[in-house]
Design a protein around this motif. Sequence first.
Motif, PDB file in Angstrom:
ATOM      1  N   ARG A  25       0.829  -1.214   0.000  1.00  0.00           N
ATOM      2  CA  ARG A  25       0.000   0.000   0.000  1.00  0.00           C
ATOM      3  C   ARG A  25       0.864   1.266   0.000  1.00  0.00           C
ATOM      4  N   THR A  29      -0.912   4.886  -5.149  1.00  0.00           N
ATOM      5  CA  THR A  29      -1.690   6.090  -4.863  1.00  0.00           C
ATOM      6  C   THR A  29      -2.963   5.726  -4.094  1.00  0.00           C
ATOM      7  N   SER A  30      -3.599   6.724  -3.513  1.00  0.00           N
ATOM      8  CA  SER A  30      -4.827   6.478  -2.739  1.00  0.00           C
ATOM      9  C   SER A  30      -5.978   6.004  -3.628  1.00  0.00           C
TER      10      SER A  30
END
Length: 117
Positions: A25, A29-30
């Motif tokens: 993670r 990117t988010s």
Amino acid sequence: MRSEETLVRSLVECWHDASGVARAREHVTSDYVHHTAMGDWSFDQWQAGMAWVDSVFADRAYTVQHVLVDGDRVAAYVRWVATRRSDGSRVEGAGAYHCRLEGGLVAEDWDVFAPMS
């Protein structure tokens, strides 16, 4: 080594086990998207898919053999080895990993992997 290559190598090295997959993670990117034949997956869906892989194969190891960088696109040829949980046999395979980078992180990716034994 270029930073794009370092990022992809670091991400692939995370795939060995569940704790590594959770660390992956940090490399995305988010709004990361993993493109599959079954549709587009979020990071959480990708992580669940990797949990399935872990239920089938133990002692996984992934090695990046080659990396090509073209702007914000990166492609890697990856070899892998594992132990099949059902019978303890050794499995070797290879695959291709492709991604698009954004801000030094993986924004989206595609891959295809297959056992060779």
